[in-house]
Every structure is written in structure tokens, then in C-alpha cells.
Design a protein around this motif. Structure first.
Motif, short mmCIF file in Angstrom:
data_model
loop_
_atom_site.label_atom_id
_atom_site.label_comp_id
_atom_site.label_asym_id
_atom_site.label_seq_id
_atom_site.Cartn_x
_atom_site.Cartn_y
_atom_site.Cartn_z
N ASP A 269 0.81 -1.22 0.00
CA ASP A 269 0.00 0.00 0.00
C ASP A 269 0.84 1.26 0.00
O ASP A 269 0.48 2.25 -0.63
CB ASP A 269 -0.93 0.01 1.22
CG ASP A 269 -1.98 -1.08 1.11
OD1 ASP A 269 -2.92 -0.91 0.31
OD2 ASP A 269 -1.85 -2.11 1.79
N THR A 307 -8.22 -2.58 -3.05
CA THR A 307 -8.47 -1.64 -1.96
C THR A 307 -9.96 -1.59 -1.66
O THR A 307 -10.76 -2.17 -2.38
CB THR A 307 -8.01 -0.22 -2.36
OG1 THR A 307 -8.71 0.17 -3.54
CG2 THR A 307 -6.52 -0.17 -2.64
N LYS A 312 -10.15 3.30 -1.14
CA LYS A 312 -10.39 3.05 -2.56
C LYS A 312 -10.94 4.30 -3.24
O LYS A 312 -10.45 4.71 -4.30
CB LYS A 312 -11.37 1.88 -2.73
CG LYS A 312 -11.79 1.66 -4.19
CD LYS A 312 -12.66 0.43 -4.35
CE LYS A 312 -14.05 0.66 -3.78
NZ LYS A 312 -14.91 -0.56 -3.92
#
Length: 322
Positions: A269, A307, A312
């Protein structure tokens, strides 16, 4: 051959005071209106976000980043806080983070330092020393070694001079000489002289390197990529390859880096956020196109698959219209 294709360009009728008031209202009282935060901060340019933060402090006596941190969480918070920092400060924080603690994350060093133009590196070098009270080159020297360390140190120490050279444009004669030097240091001899590769690839501007690589093909009959893959290994190979690929097409290099961040077990991430945020005002539009060309999937669909929630929504907003 400019790949400038931002997905975030800021809003035309910008009103910092209005945005500050809307953000304050979105965080006051019960619950937070995340959608409002996403709508405002993903559509303003970094310069506009800095103006909002200034007004926010001036009007409410509060630090906008601190307020956002106390209201948000997880990777969503990471995206929003990343957006709120001046671009070079954010990259300095990422550099610092990848060198702190156990072991150094060489891939992140390469991603930040081998893919940026000289003026971008010069800004990072200045910000780093201001933020951490020690030169970036010195911190890096303590965390890396060998030819890889020498390359990164050259990139960082030659950035200011390189930024000045960048204005001068391309010198064809010098490009031929450099290409010959690379050929002599690699293919033409027994064992490779990494020093020559380091010096040329660290010092020259992207425009000049593009010319050098053309000349190299004329002299050698094969591309500089092929030479690097054949002659050099380890971290130095990755670093030199990143420079070469970004000279050819930075968007394609970043597309492949995003792909790696989302493949395999779990998503990286931190890398995903860093690339989407830091390229959104440079070439994220071109990165999206390259991603689809290379992997036959849209970047948006891949990010949606990896995500969820506000995290997201924020990343997808930064990608701009499909």
C-alpha cells in the motif's frame, strides 16, 4: 518527448477560505464526512492544498494535517496526509522512512531517486536537510554500500549542477563521447567499469541521456538496457535500469512498479499510495494508459480490486476520469 499528463490540475475558481470552512464543517461535531474530504482534497492541486492549510490555521488556529489525522484512519488517512504535504517534503519523509529502522528498502530509494529529473532531486535534497538537519547524501551513505551507494550519492550530489545544465539543452558531440565511453567501459572490455556507468547516468539530464542512448545503439548495435542487464547485477542493475527506462518512458516504468505493488500476496500500500499521489500532478494520465497497454487491464479496475472503502474512493478519485 514530454509525458506531462496530470490527472490532478486543481480547480479554476479556487477559494481557499471556502474550502477550509467546508473541511472544518466536515470534521466538526459527530462523525466525519469523508466524502467531502475526498472531493475537495483529491481535486485541488498541491499548491491549492497548501493555501487551504494556511487559511485553516489562520481562521481556526488549528493544524489541518493534525485535524485530519485525528479524524481519519488506516490507508485512507495515509493518502490524505500524503496529499497535504508539499511534494518534496512528502518524498523526503518517504526516503527517511525507507532508511530508518531495520534494513533499508532499496527499491524505494531507486523509485524516488533514479526516476526524477535533476530539478526535482535538487528540491528533495534541499528539503531533506531542512527537515532532518543532515544531508540526504550522508544519511544514504550510512544505509547503502558499494557501487549502488556511489550511484545514489552521485545523483544526489550532482542534482543542483544538473538542474542548471538542464537549461542548456542537448549536446550531440558530448553525447557521442559519452556513448563511446559507456561502450568502452562495458561490452568492449573484460569486466565492467561500473564507475563510468555511474558517472554518466547520474550526471546527465534525461534529454542528454536520451541522445547518449541513441548514440550507444549506433556504436554497439544493441541497446543500453541490454548492455546493463548483461554486464551489471544486483541493486546497481535495478538502479541503472530504472534511470534508462525513465529516460525512455517514465510512465511505463511507474506502471510496472504499480503492477508489482499489487501482484502477489497482499498489496504494497505504501508504494501504491506514493506513486498515485506523487505522480498525480505529473504523468498519472500517461501511467494509466501504459498500464492498460502493458497489462490489458485498467489501473482503476486493479486498484478497485486491491483496496476498499474510503481508501479506494480517494485513490480512484486521484486517477481522474476513466
Amino acid at each position: 518527448m514530454s509525458h506531462r499528463e496530470p490527472t490532478v490540475v486543481g480547480v479554476p475558481n479556487f477559494n481557499a477560505a471556502e474550502d477550509a470552512a467546508t473541511l472544518r464543517a466536515a470534521m466538526k461535531g459527530f462523525g466525519t464526512d469523508e466524502q467531502v474530504i475526498i472531493d475537495i482534497l483529491t481535486s485541488r492541486s498541491n499548491q491549492q492544498r497548501q493555501a487551504i492549510a494556511q487559511v485553516f490555521t489562520h481562521e481556526y488556529g488549528r493544524d489541518l494535517i493534525e485535524d485530519l489525522k485525528s479524524e481519519l484512519g488506516g490507508h485512507f488517512e495515509d493518502v490524505i496526509v500524503a496529499l497535504m504535504r508539499p511534494a518534496e517534503e512528502y518524498l523526503c519523509k518517504e526516503l527517511h522512512h525507507c532508511m530508518e529502522g531495520m534494513g533499508t528498502d532499496e527499491e524505494t530509494l531507486v523509485e524516488i531517486l533514479c526516476t526524477r529529473t535533476k530539478p526535482e532531486i535538487a528540491a528533495i535534497v534541499d528539503a531533506y536537510e531542512m527537515m532532518y538537519d543532515r544531508p540526504l547524501a550522508e544519511h544514504m551513505c550510512s544505509e547503502t554500500s558499494g557501487d549502488f551507494r556511489r550511484l545514489l550519492t552521485l545523483i544526489v550530489t550532482s542534482a543542483h549542477k544538473g538542474a542548471r545544465d538542464e537549461e542548456a539543452g542537448v549536446d550531440a558531440e558530448r553525447a557521442r563521447e559519452a556513448a563511446q565511453a559507456l561502450y568502452d567501459a562495458g561490452e568492449a572490455k573484460w569486466g565492467t567499469d561500473e564507475e563510468v556507468f555511474n558517472k554518466i547516468l547520474a550526471h546527465e539530464s534525461f534529454a542528454q541521456l536520451r541522445q547518449i542512448f541513441e548514440e550507444y545503439k549506433n556504436i554497439s548495435g544493441r541497446t543500453i538496457e541490454q548492455a546493463i542487464k548483461a554486464e551489471i547485477d544486483g541493486e546497481l542493475k535495478d538502479a541503472l535500469s530504472a534511470i534508462v527506462e525513465c529516460v525512455e518512458s517514465a510512465p511505463a516504468w511507474f506502471a510496472s512498479r504499480l503492477r508489482r505493488a499489487m501482484q502477489g500476496l497482499g498489496t504494497n500500500d505504501r508504494t501504491l499510495i506514493r506513486i498515485v499521489v506523487s505522480r498525480s500532478e505529473i504523468d498519472l494520465g500517461a501511467i494509466k494508459r501504459e498500464y492498460e497497454r502493458l497489462y490489458d487491464k485498467t489501473l482503476e479496475s486493479e486498484i478497485r480490486g486491491e483496496t476498499s472503502g474510503d481508501y479506494k474512493r480517494a485513490l480512484v478519485a486521484l486517477l481522474g476520469p476513466a
